[in-house]
Scaffold this motif. Structure first.
Motif, PDB file in Angstrom:
ATOM      1  N   TYR A   1       0.846  -1.199   0.000  1.00 15.85           N
ATOM      2  CA  TYR A   1       0.000   0.000   0.000  1.00 15.85           C
ATOM      3  C   TYR A   1       0.886   1.256   0.000  1.00 15.85           C
ATOM      4  CZ  TYR A   1      -3.340   3.472   1.771  1.00 15.85           C
ATOM      5  OH  TYR A   1      -4.115   4.594   1.935  1.00 15.85           O
ATOM      6  N   ALA A   2       1.917   1.258   0.828  1.00 17.41           N
ATOM      7  CA  ALA A   2       2.817   2.415   0.899  1.00 17.41           C
ATOM      8  C   ALA A   2       3.532   2.636  -0.432  1.00 17.41           C
ATOM      9  CB  ALA A   2       3.824   2.224   2.035  1.00 17.41           C
ATOM     10  N   GLU A   3       3.975   1.554  -1.063  1.00 17.08           N
ATOM     11  CA  GLU A   3       4.629   1.688  -2.370  1.00 17.08           C
ATOM     12  C   GLU A   3       3.670   2.271  -3.393  1.00 17.08           C
ATOM     13  OE1 GLU A   3       6.523  -1.892  -3.811  1.00 17.08           O
ATOM     14  OE2 GLU A   3       7.508  -2.216  -1.864  1.00 17.08           O
ATOM     15  N   GLU A   4       2.450   1.760  -3.398  1.00 19.11           N
ATOM     16  CA  GLU A   4       1.430   2.235  -4.333  1.00 19.11           C
ATOM     17  C   GLU A   4       1.153   3.721  -4.137  1.00 19.11           C
ATOM     18  OE1 GLU A   4      -3.347   2.075  -4.240  1.00 19.11           O
ATOM     19  OE2 GLU A   4      -2.369   0.131  -4.001  1.00 19.11           O
ATOM     20  N   ARG A   5       1.122   4.169  -2.896  1.00 18.25           N
ATOM     21  CA  ARG A   5       0.806   5.560  -2.575  1.00 18.25           C
ATOM     22  C   ARG A   5       2.035   6.468  -2.534  1.00 18.25           C
ATOM     23  NH1 ARG A   5      -4.491   6.864  -0.470  1.00 18.25           N
ATOM     24  NH2 ARG A   5      -5.791   5.255  -1.383  1.00 18.25           N
ATOM     25  N   GLY A   6       3.222   5.886  -2.670  1.00 16.24           N
ATOM     26  CA  GLY A   6       4.444   6.679  -2.598  1.00 16.24           C
ATOM     27  C   GLY A   6       4.733   7.184  -1.193  1.00 16.24           C
ATOM     28  N   LEU A   7       4.358   6.390  -0.194  1.00 17.76           N
ATOM     29  CA  LEU A   7       4.561   6.786   1.206  1.00 17.76           C
ATOM     30  C   LEU A   7       5.888   6.252   1.721  1.00 17.76           C
ATOM     31  CD1 LEU A   7       1.012   5.877   2.593  1.00 17.76           C
ATOM     32  CD2 LEU A   7       1.826   8.130   1.865  1.00 17.76           C
ATOM     33  N   GLU A   8       6.559   7.061   2.507  1.00 15.91           N
ATOM     34  CA  GLU A   8       7.806   6.655   3.163  1.00 15.91           C
ATOM     35  C   GLU A   8       7.443   6.111   4.532  1.00 15.91           C
ATOM     36  OE1 GLU A   8      12.106   6.647   3.140  1.00 15.91           O
ATOM     37  OE2 GLU A   8      10.857   7.631   1.638  1.00 15.91           O
ATOM     38  N   LEU A   9       7.793   4.837   4.797  1.00 19.26           N
ATOM     39  CA  LEU A   9       7.472   4.219   6.079  1.00 19.26           C
ATOM     40  C   LEU A   9       8.655   4.292   7.033  1.00 19.26           C
ATOM     41  CD1 LEU A   9       5.613   0.991   4.882  1.00 19.26           C
ATOM     42  CD2 LEU A   9       4.611   3.128   5.738  1.00 19.26           C
ATOM     43  N   ASP A  10       8.375   4.575   8.292  1.00 18.86           N
ATOM     44  CA  ASP A  10       9.399   4.597   9.341  1.00 18.86           C
ATOM     45  C   ASP A  10       9.898   3.169   9.555  1.00 18.86           C
ATOM     46  OD1 ASP A  10      10.890   4.705  11.671  1.00 18.86           O
ATOM     47  OD2 ASP A  10       9.413   5.865  12.796  1.00 18.86           O
ATOM     48  N   PRO A  11      11.191   2.903   9.349  1.00 24.20           N
ATOM     49  CA  PRO A  11      11.711   1.544   9.494  1.00 24.20           C
ATOM     50  C   PRO A  11      11.823   1.082  10.950  1.00 24.20           C
ATOM     51  CG  PRO A  11      13.491   3.048   8.973  1.00 24.20           C
ATOM     52  CD  PRO A  11      12.220   3.850   8.910  1.00 24.20           C
ATOM     53  N   ASP A  12      11.619   1.991  11.902  1.00 21.26           N
ATOM     54  CA  ASP A  12      11.742   1.627  13.314  1.00 21.26           C
ATOM     55  C   ASP A  12      10.517   0.898  13.870  1.00 21.26           C
ATOM     56  OD1 ASP A  12      14.265   2.750  13.402  1.00 21.26           O
ATOM     57  OD2 ASP A  12      13.535   4.688  14.135  1.00 21.26           O
ATOM     58  N   VAL A  13       9.429   0.881  13.109  1.00 25.05           N
ATOM     59  CA  VAL A  13       8.215   0.184  13.543  1.00 25.05           C
ATOM     60  C   VAL A  13       7.709  -0.677  12.386  1.00 25.05           C
ATOM     61  CG1 VAL A  13       7.511   1.910  15.267  1.00 25.05           C
ATOM     62  CG2 VAL A  13       6.734   2.142  12.901  1.00 25.05           C
ATOM     63  N   PRO A  14       6.871  -1.658  12.672  1.00 25.39           N
ATOM     64  CA  PRO A  14       6.321  -2.476  11.582  1.00 25.39           C
ATOM     65  C   PRO A  14       5.566  -1.606  10.572  1.00 25.39           C
ATOM     66  CG  PRO A  14       5.866  -3.488  13.709  1.00 25.39           C
ATOM     67  CD  PRO A  14       6.429  -2.126  13.993  1.00 25.39           C
ATOM     68  N   PRO A  15       5.517  -2.016   9.307  1.00 26.64           N
ATOM     69  CA  PRO A  15       4.893  -1.200   8.254  1.00 26.64           C
ATOM     70  C   PRO A  15       3.462  -0.744   8.555  1.00 26.64           C
ATOM     71  CG  PRO A  15       6.124  -2.982   7.269  1.00 26.64           C
ATOM     72  CD  PRO A  15       6.139  -3.220   8.752  1.00 26.64           C
TER      73      PRO A  15
ATOM     74  N   ALA B   1       3.481   2.006  10.980  1.00 22.76           N
ATOM     75  CA  ALA B   1       4.042   3.235  10.408  1.00 22.76           C
ATOM     76  C   ALA B   1       3.018   4.024   9.592  1.00 22.76           C
ATOM     77  CB  ALA B   1       5.248   2.897   9.534  1.00 22.76           C
ATOM     78  N   LEU B   2       1.945   3.374   9.144  1.00 24.70           N
ATOM     79  CA  LEU B   2       0.928   4.095   8.377  1.00 24.70           C
ATOM     80  C   LEU B   2       0.175   5.077   9.269  1.00 24.70           C
ATOM     81  CD1 LEU B   2      -0.732   1.214   6.293  1.00 24.70           C
ATOM     82  CD2 LEU B   2       0.835   2.979   5.451  1.00 24.70           C
ATOM     83  N   GLU B   3      -0.204   6.210   8.699  1.00 22.69           N
ATOM     84  CA  GLU B   3      -1.065   7.162   9.410  1.00 22.69           C
ATOM     85  C   GLU B   3      -2.462   6.556   9.516  1.00 22.69           C
ATOM     86  OE1 GLU B   3      -0.135  10.028  10.815  1.00 22.69           O
ATOM     87  OE2 GLU B   3       1.941   9.675  10.167  1.00 22.69           O
ATOM     88  N   PHE B   4      -3.243   7.013  10.479  1.00 28.58           N
ATOM     89  CA  PHE B   4      -4.560   6.432  10.739  1.00 28.58           C
ATOM     90  C   PHE B   4      -5.458   6.376   9.495  1.00 28.58           C
ATOM     91  CE2 PHE B   4      -8.941   6.447  12.289  1.00 28.58           C
ATOM     92  CZ  PHE B   4      -8.924   5.290  13.058  1.00 28.58           C
ATOM     93  N   PRO B   5      -5.573   7.446   8.707  1.00 23.66           N
ATOM     94  CA  PRO B   5      -6.434   7.343   7.509  1.00 23.66           C
ATOM     95  C   PRO B   5      -5.962   6.256   6.531  1.00 23.66           C
ATOM     96  CG  PRO B   5      -5.943   9.633   7.982  1.00 23.66           C
ATOM     97  CD  PRO B   5      -5.057   8.808   8.879  1.00 23.66           C
ATOM     98  N   ASP B   6      -4.650   6.050   6.446  1.00 19.88           N
ATOM     99  CA  ASP B   6      -4.132   4.999   5.564  1.00 19.88           C
ATOM    100  C   ASP B   6      -4.413   3.618   6.148  1.00 19.88           C
ATOM    101  OD1 ASP B   6      -3.004   6.632   3.467  1.00 19.88           O
ATOM    102  OD2 ASP B   6      -1.506   7.258   4.941  1.00 19.88           O
ATOM    103  N   ARG B   7      -4.331   3.493   7.467  1.00 16.97           N
ATOM    104  CA  ARG B   7      -4.678   2.222   8.110  1.00 16.97           C
ATOM    105  C   ARG B   7      -6.134   1.864   7.809  1.00 16.97           C
ATOM    106  NH1 ARG B   7      -2.430   2.722  14.356  1.00 16.97           N
ATOM    107  NH2 ARG B   7      -0.234   3.070  13.867  1.00 16.97           N
ATOM    108  N   THR B   8      -7.018   2.847   7.962  1.00 12.40           N
ATOM    109  CA  THR B   8      -8.442   2.567   7.727  1.00 12.40           C
ATOM    110  C   THR B   8      -8.702   2.219   6.262  1.00 12.40           C
ATOM    111  OG1 THR B   8      -8.977   4.915   7.468  1.00 12.40           O
ATOM    112  CG2 THR B   8      -9.250   3.980   9.656  1.00 12.40           C
ATOM    113  N   GLU B   9      -8.039   2.900   5.350  1.00 17.82           N
ATOM    114  CA  GLU B   9      -8.212   2.599   3.925  1.00 17.82           C
ATOM    115  C   GLU B   9      -7.721   1.191   3.612  1.00 17.82           C
ATOM    116  OE1 GLU B   9      -8.924   2.373  -0.037  1.00 17.82           O
ATOM    117  OE2 GLU B   9      -9.779   3.782   1.405  1.00 17.82           O
TER     118      GLU B   9
END
Length: 194
Positions: free
Chosen positions: A84-98, A101-109
């Motif tokens: 999902y992050a690759e598709e949206r061009g989102l940079e994920l924080d490597p210090d936590v699981p992917p 690392a998603l923002e809440f609206p992205d988690r819900t989507e």
């Protein structure tokens, strides 16, 4: 040395799975952050949500039938989060699981996509979502009287009343405004049939 590294890796995997499952539960029934740097709970709502209601404990309860598969589910949702992050061009924080690392609206989507009719893994995600919901609205993993005494967020929000002093619930007014049936003569003081 190798055994210590394996133990550390296993603990990190378990911690990642716990964080991921908490983030999933928080997406289903959001709550407020437990502390300022809480990454699993997004803080999208006030009061306690599924995580505060004990979602992780309920999910790990063997009575659910999915407790043995939780690490796999956490890994799967993290793979979906990466895609999902690759598709949206989102940079994920490597210090936590992917997923965490998603923002809440992205988690819900993402969860909306996973639970949509036709998704090949839909039954996994719907089942996981139902158990997260169950932790909040019924506290199935806890004795109801104990959960109420301890201020369980879901039962409290729903207005579930405390039991009488003996631990039983009695209602002064019948739900239909009248008694529907007489008590069976063999009913014990605890309310059980003889």
């Amino acid at each position: 040395m190798q055994r210590e590294e394996e133990t550390a890796r296993a603990k990190e995997t378990a911690d990642d799975a716990s964080l991921t499952l908490e983030a999933y539960a928080d997406t289903i029934i959001p709550g407020e952050k437990r502390w300022p740097g809480d990454r699993a709970v997004a803080g999208a709502a006030t009061g306690g949500g599924a995580v505060a209601a004990g979602a992780l404990e309920l999910l790990r309860w063997d009575a659910t039938g999915i407790s043995d598969d939780l690490d796999d589910l956490a890994q799967r949702v993290n793979e979906h989060a990466r895609a999902y992050a690759e598709e949206r061009g989102l940079e994920l924080d490597p210090d936590v699981p992917p997923f965490v690392a998603l923002e809440f609206p992205d988690r819900t989507e993402l969860i909306a996509r996973l639970t949509r009719p036709g998704h090949p893994e839909k039954e996994f995600w719907v089942l996981l979502s139902l158990f997260c919901n169950m932790s909040f609205d019924s506290a199935a993993h806890l004795h109801t009287a104990d959960a109420l005494r301890d201020g369980h967020p879901g039962l409290t929000v729903m207005g579930i009343t405390e039991p009488d002093a003996d631990g039983l619930w009695r209602f002064q007014n019948s739900g239909y405004g009248r008694e529907l049936a007489r008590m069976h003569p063999s009913t014990t003081p605890s309310g059980s049939p003889a």
